[in-house]
Design a protein around this motif. Structure first.
Motif, PDB file in Angstrom:
ATOM      1  N   GLY A 129       0.816  -1.219   0.000  1.00  0.00           N
ATOM      2  CA  GLY A 129       0.000   0.000   0.000  1.00  0.00           C
ATOM      3  C   GLY A 129       0.845   1.262   0.000  1.00  0.00           C
ATOM      4  N   ILE A 130       1.889   1.275   0.807  1.00  0.00           N
ATOM      5  CA  ILE A 130       2.763   2.458   0.881  1.00  0.00           C
ATOM      6  C   ILE A 130       3.517   2.657  -0.432  1.00  0.00           C
ATOM      7  CG2 ILE A 130       4.820   3.392   2.014  1.00  0.00           C
ATOM      8  CD1 ILE A 130       3.791   1.976   4.602  1.00  0.00           C
ATOM      9  N   VAL A 131       4.096   1.584  -0.961  1.00  0.00           N
ATOM     10  CA  VAL A 131       4.855   1.687  -2.221  1.00  0.00           C
ATOM     11  C   VAL A 131       3.919   2.111  -3.354  1.00  0.00           C
ATOM     12  CG1 VAL A 131       6.129   0.353  -3.961  1.00  0.00           C
ATOM     13  CG2 VAL A 131       6.671   0.103  -1.534  1.00  0.00           C
ATOM     14  N   GLY A 132       2.728   1.541  -3.387  1.00  0.00           N
ATOM     15  CA  GLY A 132       1.762   1.918  -4.426  1.00  0.00           C
ATOM     16  C   GLY A 132       1.394   3.388  -4.350  1.00  0.00           C
ATOM     17  N   ALA A 133       1.187   3.883  -3.130  1.00  0.00           N
ATOM     18  CA  ALA A 133       0.848   5.303  -2.954  1.00  0.00           C
ATOM     19  C   ALA A 133       2.016   6.194  -3.385  1.00  0.00           C
ATOM     20  CB  ALA A 133       0.470   5.581  -1.509  1.00  0.00           C
ATOM     21  N   ARG A 134       3.248   5.781  -3.051  1.00  0.00           N
ATOM     22  CA  ARG A 134       4.430   6.570  -3.445  1.00  0.00           C
ATOM     23  C   ARG A 134       4.638   6.557  -4.950  1.00  0.00           C
ATOM     24  NH1 ARG A 134       6.893   9.918  -0.389  1.00  0.00           N
ATOM     25  NH2 ARG A 134       8.997   9.180  -0.709  1.00  0.00           N
ATOM     26  N   LEU A 135       4.160   5.492  -5.623  1.00  0.00           N
ATOM     27  CA  LEU A 135       4.289   5.415  -7.081  1.00  0.00           C
ATOM     28  C   LEU A 135       3.122   6.085  -7.814  1.00  0.00           C
ATOM     29  CD1 LEU A 135       5.629   1.763  -7.501  1.00  0.00           C
ATOM     30  CD2 LEU A 135       6.916   3.897  -7.720  1.00  0.00           C
ATOM     31  N   GLY A 136       2.210   6.649  -7.061  1.00  0.00           N
ATOM     32  CA  GLY A 136       1.119   7.390  -7.678  1.00  0.00           C
ATOM     33  C   GLY A 136      -0.203   6.650  -7.730  1.00  0.00           C
ATOM     34  N   ILE A 137      -0.245   5.422  -7.263  1.00  0.00           N
ATOM     35  CA  ILE A 137      -1.512   4.667  -7.228  1.00  0.00           C
ATOM     36  C   ILE A 137      -2.139   4.923  -5.858  1.00  0.00           C
ATOM     37  CG2 ILE A 137      -2.602   2.428  -7.579  1.00  0.00           C
ATOM     38  CD1 ILE A 137       0.047   1.497  -8.867  1.00  0.00           C
ATOM     39  N   ARG A 138      -2.828   6.024  -5.747  1.00  0.00           N
ATOM     40  CA  ARG A 138      -3.333   6.505  -4.455  1.00  0.00           C
ATOM     41  C   ARG A 138      -4.389   5.581  -3.819  1.00  0.00           C
ATOM     42  NH1 ARG A 138       0.128  10.161  -3.419  1.00  0.00           N
ATOM     43  NH2 ARG A 138       0.386  11.928  -4.791  1.00  0.00           N
ATOM     44  N   THR A 139      -5.117   4.856  -4.619  1.00  0.00           N
ATOM     45  CA  THR A 139      -6.175   3.987  -4.056  1.00  0.00           C
ATOM     46  C   THR A 139      -5.602   2.735  -3.400  1.00  0.00           C
ATOM     47  OG1 THR A 139      -6.462   2.874  -6.186  1.00  0.00           O
ATOM     48  CG2 THR A 139      -7.896   4.753  -5.732  1.00  0.00           C
ATOM     49  N   LEU A 140      -4.350   2.420  -3.686  1.00  0.00           N
ATOM     50  CA  LEU A 140      -3.754   1.217  -3.119  1.00  0.00           C
ATOM     51  C   LEU A 140      -3.567   1.330  -1.596  1.00  0.00           C
ATOM     52  CD1 LEU A 140      -3.066  -1.414  -4.394  1.00  0.00           C
ATOM     53  CD2 LEU A 140      -0.720  -0.659  -4.694  1.00  0.00           C
ATOM     54  N   ASP A 141      -3.277   2.518  -1.111  1.00  0.00           N
ATOM     55  CA  ASP A 141      -3.056   2.712   0.328  1.00  0.00           C
ATOM     56  C   ASP A 141      -4.328   2.444   1.140  1.00  0.00           C
ATOM     57  OD1 ASP A 141      -1.549   3.318   2.622  1.00  0.00           O
ATOM     58  OD2 ASP A 141      -2.294   5.387   2.585  1.00  0.00           O
ATOM     59  N   PRO A 142      -5.490   3.035   0.807  1.00  0.00           N
ATOM     60  CA  PRO A 142      -6.691   2.725   1.594  1.00  0.00           C
ATOM     61  C   PRO A 142      -7.149   1.271   1.429  1.00  0.00           C
ATOM     62  CG  PRO A 142      -7.198   4.353  -0.104  1.00  0.00           C
ATOM     63  CD  PRO A 142      -5.730   4.116  -0.131  1.00  0.00           C
ATOM     64  N   ILE A 143      -6.909   0.698   0.257  1.00  0.00           N
ATOM     65  CA  ILE A 143      -7.277  -0.712   0.056  1.00  0.00           C
ATOM     66  C   ILE A 143      -6.412  -1.591   0.967  1.00  0.00           C
ATOM     67  CG2 ILE A 143      -7.212  -2.625  -1.586  1.00  0.00           C
ATOM     68  CD1 ILE A 143      -8.042  -0.587  -3.750  1.00  0.00           C
ATOM     69  N   ALA A 144      -5.115  -1.285   1.019  1.00  0.00           N
ATOM     70  CA  ALA A 144      -4.215  -2.041   1.903  1.00  0.00           C
ATOM     71  C   ALA A 144      -4.636  -1.876   3.360  1.00  0.00           C
ATOM     72  CB  ALA A 144      -2.778  -1.583   1.697  1.00  0.00           C
ATOM     73  N   ALA A 145      -5.034  -0.666   3.733  1.00  0.00           N
ATOM     74  CA  ALA A 145      -5.478  -0.425   5.109  1.00  0.00           C
ATOM     75  C   ALA A 145      -6.709  -1.268   5.442  1.00  0.00           C
ATOM     76  CB  ALA A 145      -5.767   1.051   5.315  1.00  0.00           C
ATOM     77  N   LEU A 146      -7.640  -1.379   4.493  1.00  0.00           N
ATOM     78  CA  LEU A 146      -8.837  -2.201   4.715  1.00  0.00           C
ATOM     79  C   LEU A 146      -8.482  -3.678   4.816  1.00  0.00           C
ATOM     80  CD1 LEU A 146     -11.439  -0.453   2.373  1.00  0.00           C
ATOM     81  CD2 LEU A 146     -11.438  -0.529   4.879  1.00  0.00           C
ATOM     82  N   VAL A 147      -7.541  -4.120   3.996  1.00  0.00           N
ATOM     83  CA  VAL A 147      -7.117  -5.529   4.056  1.00  0.00           C
ATOM     84  C   VAL A 147      -6.478  -5.829   5.410  1.00  0.00           C
ATOM     85  CG1 VAL A 147      -5.531  -7.237   3.078  1.00  0.00           C
ATOM     86  CG2 VAL A 147      -6.889  -5.796   1.553  1.00  0.00           C
ATOM     87  N   VAL A 148      -5.589  -4.945   5.868  1.00  0.00           N
ATOM     88  CA  VAL A 148      -4.951  -5.143   7.184  1.00  0.00           C
ATOM     89  C   VAL A 148      -6.008  -5.115   8.287  1.00  0.00           C
ATOM     90  CG1 VAL A 148      -3.347  -4.154   8.865  1.00  0.00           C
ATOM     91  CG2 VAL A 148      -2.686  -4.317   6.461  1.00  0.00           C
ATOM     92  N   ALA A 149      -6.951  -4.202   8.203  1.00  0.00           N
ATOM     93  CA  ALA A 149      -8.020  -4.147   9.208  1.00  0.00           C
ATOM     94  C   ALA A 149      -8.827  -5.444   9.209  1.00  0.00           C
ATOM     95  CB  ALA A 149      -8.930  -2.950   8.936  1.00  0.00           C
ATOM     96  N   GLY A 150      -9.096  -5.983   8.024  1.00  0.00           N
ATOM     97  CA  GLY A 150      -9.801  -7.264   7.924  1.00  0.00           C
ATOM     98  C   GLY A 150      -9.009  -8.405   8.545  1.00  0.00           C
ATOM     99  N   MET A 151      -7.691  -8.384   8.327  1.00  0.00           N
ATOM    100  CA  MET A 151      -6.843  -9.422   8.919  1.00  0.00           C
ATOM    101  C   MET A 151      -6.846  -9.332  10.444  1.00  0.00           C
ATOM    102  SD  MET A 151      -3.681  -9.137   6.226  1.00  0.00           S
ATOM    103  CE  MET A 151      -2.666 -10.432   6.898  1.00  0.00           C
ATOM    104  N   VAL A 152      -6.770  -8.113  10.963  1.00  0.00           N
ATOM    105  CA  VAL A 152      -6.801  -7.916  12.416  1.00  0.00           C
ATOM    106  C   VAL A 152      -8.148  -8.367  12.981  1.00  0.00           C
ATOM    107  CG1 VAL A 152      -6.784  -6.164  14.239  1.00  0.00           C
ATOM    108  CG2 VAL A 152      -5.077  -6.084  12.406  1.00  0.00           C
ATOM    109  N   LEU A 153      -9.230  -8.028  12.290  1.00  0.00           N
ATOM    110  CA  LEU A 153     -10.563  -8.440  12.731  1.00  0.00           C
ATOM    111  C   LEU A 153     -10.689  -9.963  12.737  1.00  0.00           C
ATOM    112  CD1 LEU A 153     -13.461  -7.628  13.514  1.00  0.00           C
ATOM    113  CD2 LEU A 153     -14.005  -7.641  11.080  1.00  0.00           C
ATOM    114  N   LYS A 154     -10.187 -10.615  11.691  1.00  0.00           N
ATOM    115  CA  LYS A 154     -10.258 -12.081  11.604  1.00  0.00           C
ATOM    116  C   LYS A 154      -9.498 -12.724  12.752  1.00  0.00           C
ATOM    117  CE  LYS A 154      -9.048 -15.908   8.520  1.00  0.00           C
ATOM    118  NZ  LYS A 154      -8.009 -16.600   9.265  1.00  0.00           N
TER     119      LYS A 154
END
Length: 134
Positions: A20-45
């Motif tokens: 997510g961080i690398v994607g955001a730094r490369l200009g793919i801004r939607t990758l960071d919030p998607i990664a955050a949601l995936v991590v949140a899902g993993m923590v919830l699971k």
């Protein structure tokens, strides 16, 4: 086992966060919030799995395979006619087991019944290494 699961989930959540961080730094801004949601899902699971395990221990949930092993071990002892009940409950990483046995007609004295109980206890403890008391 729990520690290995914890470390594995840490690794995967770190990988997802880095993507997510690398994607955001490369200009793919939607990758960071998607990664955050995936991590949140993993923590919830993981949280739900831990809660389910804790709830199972609090409510004395049993393991059917351990109960079956207890029954099989008790049934294998000579002098046992039938098993009328068997229970197991977790106590930390160990199991407390209880067996109700009907002895055969040749067990007529208290000392013979005590000897049968000791033989059943030994058989169960050998068959179920997780059991700490029988």
């Amino acid at each position: 086992i729990a520690n290995a699961k914890h470390h594995r989930s840490d690794v995967w959540s770190s990988v997802v966060a880095i993507i997510g961080i690398v994607g955001a730094r490369l200009g793919i801004r939607t990758l960071d919030p998607i990664a955050a949601l995936v991590v949140a899902g993993m923590v919830l699971k993981m949280g739900l799995e831990i809660a389910a395990d804790a709830l199972g221990q609090l409510t004395d949930t049993t393991d059917d395979s351990i109960v079956a092993s207890v029954r099989k071990a008790a049934r294998s002892v000579p002098g046992t006619t039938s098993i009328t009940g068997a229970r197991a409950r977790a106590m930390g990483s160990h199991w407390l087991v209880e067996v109700e046995v009907i002895p055969d007609a040749y067990i007529v004295s208290a000392s013979a019944a005590d000897h049968l109980a000791a033989c059943i206890q030994r058989a169960v403890m050998e068959a179920v290494p997780e059991a700490t008391e029988c």
